[in-house]
Scaffold this motif. Structure first.
Motif, PDB file in Angstrom:
ATOM      1  N   HIS A 153       0.823  -1.211   0.000  1.00 38.43           N
ATOM      2  CA  HIS A 153       0.000   0.000   0.000  1.00 38.43           C
ATOM      3  C   HIS A 153       0.864   1.270   0.000  1.00 38.43           C
ATOM      4  O   HIS A 153       0.544   2.239  -0.694  1.00 38.43           O
ATOM      5  N   HIS A 188       1.301   4.810  -2.823  1.00 34.56           N
ATOM      6  CA  HIS A 188       1.538   6.259  -2.686  1.00 34.56           C
ATOM      7  C   HIS A 188       2.690   6.703  -3.587  1.00 34.56           C
ATOM      8  O   HIS A 188       2.607   7.742  -4.242  1.00 34.56           O
ATOM      9  N   CYS A 203      -5.243   9.564   3.898  1.00 34.12           N
ATOM     10  CA  CYS A 203      -5.309   8.107   3.759  1.00 34.12           C
ATOM     11  C   CYS A 203      -5.583   7.458   5.111  1.00 34.12           C
ATOM     12  O   CYS A 203      -5.084   7.922   6.131  1.00 34.12           O
ATOM     13  N   GLY A 258      -5.160   4.011   5.353  1.00 39.18           N
ATOM     14  CA  GLY A 258      -4.546   2.678   5.251  1.00 39.18           C
ATOM     15  C   GLY A 258      -3.298   2.508   6.108  1.00 39.18           C
ATOM     16  O   GLY A 258      -2.830   3.448   6.734  1.00 39.18           O
ATOM     17  N   HIS A 276       0.733   1.865   6.692  1.00 40.49           N
ATOM     18  CA  HIS A 276       1.951   2.219   5.962  1.00 40.49           C
ATOM     19  C   HIS A 276       3.193   1.709   6.665  1.00 40.49           C
ATOM     20  O   HIS A 276       3.165   1.458   7.862  1.00 40.49           O
TER      21      HIS A 276
HETATM   22 ZN   LIG Z   1      -2.019   5.169   2.384  1.00 40.42          ZN
END
Ligand SMILES: [Zn+2]
Length: 156
Positions: A18, A22, A119, A121, A123
Motif C-alpha cells: 500500500h 503512494h 489516507c 490505510g 503504511h
Molecule cells: Zn495510504
C-alpha cells in the motif's frame, strides 16, 4: 471510532504494497500529471493500480518510473502522519477515495518531502522497508492505464 479504521484495514492491506501505491501515484503525477489512481487492488503478492490516461506507456517510460520509485525506496524517507479537520482537508486534498467513515478528523500521510495525501490505510515507517519494486506489466484500454507491480520482499 476513527482509530479503529486503520486496524481494520491492516488485515486487508499489506503496508509495503500500500505504501508503494503512494509512491507510484506521486511518480505518475510528476511524470505525466495523471492524478492519483482511481482504483487500486492491493494484495500481498501482486497489486494493480488504474489511472485515467490517454495512451499506453513506452518501455522507457515504465523503466524511468520504476527507477524513480526505487530511488525513493532506497532514500529510506520517513512516513509520518498528522490529523486535520475535514474542512481543512477538503481545501487541500481530493477526498474522493476516502470512505465516509473516515470521520471529521482526517489523517494526512506524508512520505518525506515526496508525497502527501489523506489516507486511512496501513503504511511502513520508512520507505526502506518496502524493498525492491518492479512493474510486472502495464496495459491500456478505453482510457484506463493499468499498472501491475510486485515487491521483492513480498516474494516478487
Ligand atoms: Zn495510504
Amino acid at each position: 471510532m476513527v482509530n479503529s479504521m486503520p486496524e481494520l484495514l491492516e488485515k486487508q492491506f499489506d503496508p509495503r504494497m500500500h505504501s508503494t501505491e503512494h509512491l507510484v501515484n506521486q511518480t505518475m503525477i510528476r511524470m505525466f500529471r495523471s492524478g492519483r489512481c482511481f482504483s487500486a487492488h492491493i494484495e500481498r503478492k501482486k497489486s494493480k493500480l488504474d489511472y485515467h490516461f490517454d495512451r499506453s506507456l513506452a518501455q522507457e517510460e515504465v523503466d524511468e518510473m520504476v527507477k524513480r520509485v526505487n530511488d525513493i525506496i532506497e532514500a529510506d524517507l520517513p512516513v509520518t502522519e498528522e490529523f486535520v479537520t475535514r474542512d481543512e482537508a477538503e481545501r487541500n486534498y481530493n477526498l474522493e477515495r476516502l470512505p465516509g467513515e473516515a470521520g471529521d478528523r482526517i489523517r494526512i500521510v506524508r512520505i518525506g518531502d515526496y508525497d502527501v495525501c489523506p489516507c486511512i490505510g496501513p503504511h511502513v515507517k520508512s520507505t526502506g522497508e518496502i524493498g525492491a519494486f518492479r512493474v510486472v506489466s502495464t496495459s491500456f484500454e478505453k482510457g484506463v492505464l493499468r499498472i501491475r507491480y510486485k515487491l521483492a520482499k513480498n516474494g516478487g
